[in-house]
Design a protein around this motif. Structure first.
Motif, short mmCIF file in Angstrom:
data_model
loop_
_atom_site.label_atom_id
_atom_site.label_comp_id
_atom_site.label_asym_id
_atom_site.label_seq_id
_atom_site.Cartn_x
_atom_site.Cartn_y
_atom_site.Cartn_z
N ILE A 272 42.61 49.80 -32.38
CA ILE A 272 42.24 48.75 -33.34
C ILE A 272 43.48 48.29 -34.11
O ILE A 272 43.73 47.10 -34.26
CB ILE A 272 41.18 49.28 -34.32
CG1 ILE A 272 39.92 49.70 -33.57
CG2 ILE A 272 40.84 48.21 -35.36
CD1 ILE A 272 38.89 50.42 -34.43
N VAL A 273 44.27 49.26 -34.58
CA VAL A 273 45.48 48.94 -35.35
C VAL A 273 46.44 48.10 -34.53
O VAL A 273 47.01 47.11 -35.02
CB VAL A 273 46.17 50.24 -35.82
CG1 VAL A 273 47.54 49.94 -36.40
CG2 VAL A 273 45.30 50.95 -36.87
N SER A 274 46.65 48.47 -33.28
CA SER A 274 47.57 47.73 -32.41
C SER A 274 47.14 46.28 -32.26
O SER A 274 47.97 45.37 -32.32
CB SER A 274 47.61 48.41 -31.03
OG SER A 274 48.45 47.67 -30.15
N THR A 275 45.84 46.05 -32.11
CA THR A 275 45.34 44.68 -31.98
C THR A 275 45.52 43.91 -33.28
O THR A 275 45.89 42.73 -33.27
CB THR A 275 43.85 44.70 -31.58
OG1 THR A 275 43.69 45.46 -30.38
CG2 THR A 275 43.34 43.28 -31.34
N ILE A 276 45.27 44.58 -34.41
CA ILE A 276 45.44 43.92 -35.71
C ILE A 276 46.89 43.50 -35.92
O ILE A 276 47.18 42.36 -36.32
CB ILE A 276 44.99 44.86 -36.85
CG1 ILE A 276 43.47 45.04 -36.82
CG2 ILE A 276 45.43 44.31 -38.21
CD1 ILE A 276 42.95 46.08 -37.80
N LEU A 277 47.82 44.41 -35.63
CA LEU A 277 49.23 44.14 -35.86
C LEU A 277 49.78 43.04 -34.95
O LEU A 277 50.74 42.35 -35.30
CB LEU A 277 50.05 45.42 -35.69
CG LEU A 277 49.78 46.52 -36.72
CD1 LEU A 277 50.58 47.78 -36.38
CD2 LEU A 277 50.13 46.04 -38.13
N SER A 278 49.17 42.88 -33.78
CA SER A 278 49.65 41.86 -32.84
C SER A 278 48.86 40.55 -32.94
O SER A 278 49.15 39.59 -32.23
CB SER A 278 49.57 42.38 -31.40
OG SER A 278 48.23 42.67 -31.05
#
Length: 366
Positions: free
Chosen positions: A62-68
């Motif tokens: 989830i975090v990876s998608t948010i940051l990208s």
């Protein structure tokens, strides 16, 4: 439902509600996929959070998608944001926290395995994950060494403390701080979850009331009474058709004084078979050329009656349209009926108004 997606295409906004444990109630990988999908069409994505954390691996998806993401991600902590859920929240472009909410950060660990039992490879992987989490949690300016110390001690924050520590951007003032801020973590988590589920139940009850031709604020008892009355109406109409077919059977000799009670029981137990038996006689009589002056023995008469039963049942199931409320008052009922998406936006952007409208509605039906 682990979480839900609401999209406002006109404003190019979307909302995802993340309530529950990541990896159990929330499929973090699916949520990451949905965020990426929403990112193609939305300029702003709101994430509503009430979670005690969970799977680090799924949380990092989830975090990876948010940051990208190219969209502006706004996280709203509506209850608890603990462990991995806190990391998800802090990874957003903006973090708002209700004044009664709680946030917690700690070092990651392998569930059920003490650090002394970990292999060198596992320890290396755990240290790498820990460093990544510290970097994310420090992205609002809090010193990374300070974050490391707070994580090691498993630190809980009130909303104001989280803002002071540089973990959230703003604290949302609500009329519920005194009511909710002294609850334990499980109590607050469950309270927010139950209110959400209760709100969903009320929405479903409104839809049922509408289909029954009742006002949307009808009580559960009024809805049950309406269902009972509709069942009685359908049964009465069906009985009327059964009586007509029994009279039809008496005319053509299929129903006699000797078998009438058995035919009635057959009509109740298997109406299609009952009607088929009457129909078979009608067909035989028609082939033989019999025709009473009142046309009761003609097969087309049965077809009319058979269709009439279907029409009666379908008509009963359709119900009446709910009366139009011309008052123009934009209360909870008005929004539920005319613009439910506005309620979801209001919960994010105007929580005081949202809570006031909901409380007024609940008071009106008590």
């Amino acid at each position: 439902m682990a979480y839900e997606r609401i999209v406002n295409k006109e404003k190019r906004e979307a909302t995802i509600r993340m309530y529950g444990v990541i990896g159990r109630d929330i499929d973090g990988n699916q949520m990451a996929h949905d965020l990426a999908e929403l990112d193609r069409d939305a300029d702003t994505i709101h994430i509503l959070i009430n979670s005690e954390g969970g799977s680090v691996a799924q949380g990092l998806s989830i975090v990876s998608t948010i940051l990208s993401s190219k969209s502006y991600i706004h996280a709203h902590i509506n209850g608890i944001a603990a462990s991995m859920a806190a990391v998800v929240a802090v990874s957003a472009d903006k973090v708002s926290m209700q004044d009664y909410a709680k946030l917690m950060i700690h070092d990651p660990f392998f569930a059920g395995i003490g650090k002394e039992k970990l292999s060198g490879k596992d320890i290396k992987a755990l240290n790498s994950i820990t460093d990544s989490l510290r970097t994310i949690l420090a992205r609002r300016g809090c010193d990374k060494d300070r974050i490391a110390s707070l994580m090691k001690d498993e630190t809980w924050f009130s909303a104001s403390e989280a803002q002071e520590a540089g973990l959230v951007d703003e604290v949302t003032t609500t009329p519920r701080k005194e009511e909710l801020s002294n609850l334990s973590v499980p109590e607050l988590m469950n309270r927010i979850m139950n209110e959400y589920q209760s709100s969903n139940k009320k929405t479903n009850m409104k839809e049922i009331a509408k289909k029954l031709g009742l006002p949307e604020n009808a009580t559960e008892q009024q809805i049950l009474d309406a269902i009972g009355e509709k069942d009685r109406t359908v049964n009465e109409q069906k009985q009327s058709v059964v009586d007509t077919l029994l009279a039809f059977g008496k005319k053509n000799g299929k129903v006699t004084d000797k078998n009438e009670e058995r035919m009635k029981r057959l009509a109740l137990a298997d109406f299609d078979l009952f009607a088929e038996m009457i129909s078979d006689v009608a067909e035989e009589d028609q082939e033989e050329g019999h025709d009473d002056e009142d046309n009761l023995t003609r097969k087309p008469s049965f077809k009319v009656e058979n269709r009439r039963l279907t029409d009666v049942i379908n008509q009963a199931q359709k119900g009446k349209k709910a009366p139009h409320d011309g008052s123009g008052s934009r209360n909870w009922d008005w929004y539920q009926k005319n613009d439910p998406e506005a309620l979801l936006r209001m919960e994010v952007e105007e929580p005081q108004k949202f809570n006031r409208l909901r409380n007024e509605y609940e008071s009106s039906i008590m």
